[in-house]
Design an enzyme around this catalytic site. Structure first.
Site, PDB file in Angstrom:
ATOM      1  N   SER A  84       0.864  -1.188   0.000  1.00 22.96           N
ATOM      2  CA  SER A  84       0.000   0.000   0.000  1.00 22.96           C
ATOM      3  C   SER A  84       0.894   1.228   0.000  1.00 22.96           C
ATOM      4  O   SER A  84       1.548   1.534   1.001  1.00 22.96           O
ATOM      5  CB  SER A  84      -0.904   0.012   1.235  1.00 22.96           C
ATOM      6  OG  SER A  84      -1.807  -1.075   1.196  1.00 22.96           O
ATOM      7  N   LYS A 141      -7.191   1.439  -3.199  1.00 16.48           N
ATOM      8  CA  LYS A 141      -6.851   0.990  -1.844  1.00 16.48           C
ATOM      9  C   LYS A 141      -7.074   2.106  -0.837  1.00 16.48           C
ATOM     10  O   LYS A 141      -7.546   1.866   0.289  1.00 16.48           O
ATOM     11  CB  LYS A 141      -5.396   0.507  -1.792  1.00 16.48           C
ATOM     12  CG  LYS A 141      -4.931   0.042  -0.411  1.00 16.48           C
ATOM     13  CD  LYS A 141      -5.768  -1.123   0.132  1.00 16.48           C
ATOM     14  CE  LYS A 141      -5.398  -1.515   1.556  1.00 16.48           C
ATOM     15  NZ  LYS A 141      -4.177  -2.306   1.653  1.00 16.48           N
ATOM     16  N   LYS A 166      -0.832   5.028   8.331  1.00 19.02           N
ATOM     17  CA  LYS A 166      -0.089   5.412   7.133  1.00 19.02           C
ATOM     18  C   LYS A 166      -1.030   5.555   5.942  1.00 19.02           C
ATOM     19  O   LYS A 166      -0.953   6.532   5.168  1.00 19.02           O
ATOM     20  CB  LYS A 166       0.976   4.366   6.826  1.00 19.02           C
ATOM     21  CG  LYS A 166       1.763   4.637   5.546  1.00 19.02           C
ATOM     22  CD  LYS A 166       2.215   3.397   4.809  1.00 19.02           C
ATOM     23  CE  LYS A 166       1.168   2.377   4.541  1.00 19.02           C
ATOM     24  NZ  LYS A 166       1.497   1.362   3.549  1.00 19.02           N
TER      25      LYS A 166
END
Length: 296
Positions: A99, A173, A241
């Site tokens: 990611s 995502k 994050k």
């Protein structure tokens, strides 16, 4: 590479990567494994994987190179500083399933294209359970050629869908993670209200099955919250994050995302102030308890 079997270099065999690599082996693909902590890759040797000391060695001769590491800088380091992109054969697909930021994925695709390699950004959702079951949601961005070549490999790990050009997989995502973060937050609130109001949270989850509020997060993470199981499937530091990256991308488009901003504040507090970095993201329950001055 045959029509449905490939030689795959799998770089990053941690919590998610190891079960993903196992499913590739089960599907009959040849796996060349590497991990920064070698012992995590060595565990796959008994199941048929070749293990390499250097990432570039694993990439040599691979039809598809998969990176599954912590963030964009780690991917860039593997591909270009450690020589993976150069070691991979021309025409190989370098598929990042980490990611990272959409702009990082686009930069990687441009650099790989200039070097005669195909790029795919294909992050996943489904956590360790999905990785083990081979049922991950796989969101792919890149050319049709890259997607078609990688699809038989990706299908051994889950359900790949091409969502757009390079960077679009990572954008998908981020959308996923915004939904996940906000849903975890409200499930925690619902479970707390149920508990403090005198109802049985497990019975409420059962009652809500099949209704509009039902879903994986309610059932799996709602149970984690009320049983206190925060062993990491999706560590909270990585959820934070992803939220940070989501808000950076939103700002680039002049957008304000109020719910995601709220979750950034709460996950930030959980990670930095409440020792939640390595706990599962369902551990946001603990942050909610702390806000209310309650014990688990």
């Amino acid at each position: 590479m045959t029509a449905d079997k490939a030689t795959v270099a799998f770089l990053g065999t941690g919590l998610m990567g190891a079960p993903m690599a196992r499913n590739l082996l089960k599907a009959g693909h040849a796996v060349r494994a590497w991990n920064r902590t070698r012992a995590k890759a060595d565990a796959l040797a008994a199941e048929g994987a070749q293990v390499f000391a250097a990432a570039a060695e694993a990439a040599a001769g691979a039809d598809v190179v998969i990176t599954m590491v912590s963030d964009g800088p780690a991917v860039l380091d593997l591909l270009f500083a450690q020589g993976v992109a150069e070691a991979a054969p021309e025409g190989a697909v370098l598929c990042d399933m980490s990611s990272i930021k959409p702009k990082e994925a686009r930069e990687i695709a441009e650099r790989l294209s200039a070097a005669g390699r195909l790029a795919l950004d294909a992050p996943v959702s489904g956590g360790t359970k999905g990785a083990e079951a081979g049922s991950l949601a796989i969101m792919a961005g890149g050319t049709q050629e890259a997607f078609d070549k990688a699809a038989p490999v990706l299908s051994a790990m889950g359900r790949p869908v091409k969502v757009g050009p390079s960077g679009a997989g990572q954008l998908a995502k981020l959308c996923n993670q915004a939904i996940v973060a906000s849903t975890i937050g409200v499930v925690a609130e619902a479970m707390l209200l149920a508990r403090e109001g005198g109802a049985d949270p497990a019975a409420i989850r059962q009652a809500l099955k099949g209704g509009f509020a039902d879903g994986t997060i309610l059932q799996q993470h709602g149970e984690r919250m009320t049983t206190g199981d925060f062993a990491p499937g999706g560590p909270s530091k990585l959820q934070l994050k992803d939220i940070d990256n989501t808000l950076e991308e939103a700002a680039a488009h002049g957008l304000t995302l109020p719910m995601t901003l709220s979750m950034q504040e709460r996950f930030g507090r959980f990670v930095r102030d409440l020792d939640g970095a390595e706990k599962d993201h369902s551990g946001l329950w603990l942050e909610l308890l702390d806000q209310n001055g309650l014990e688990g």
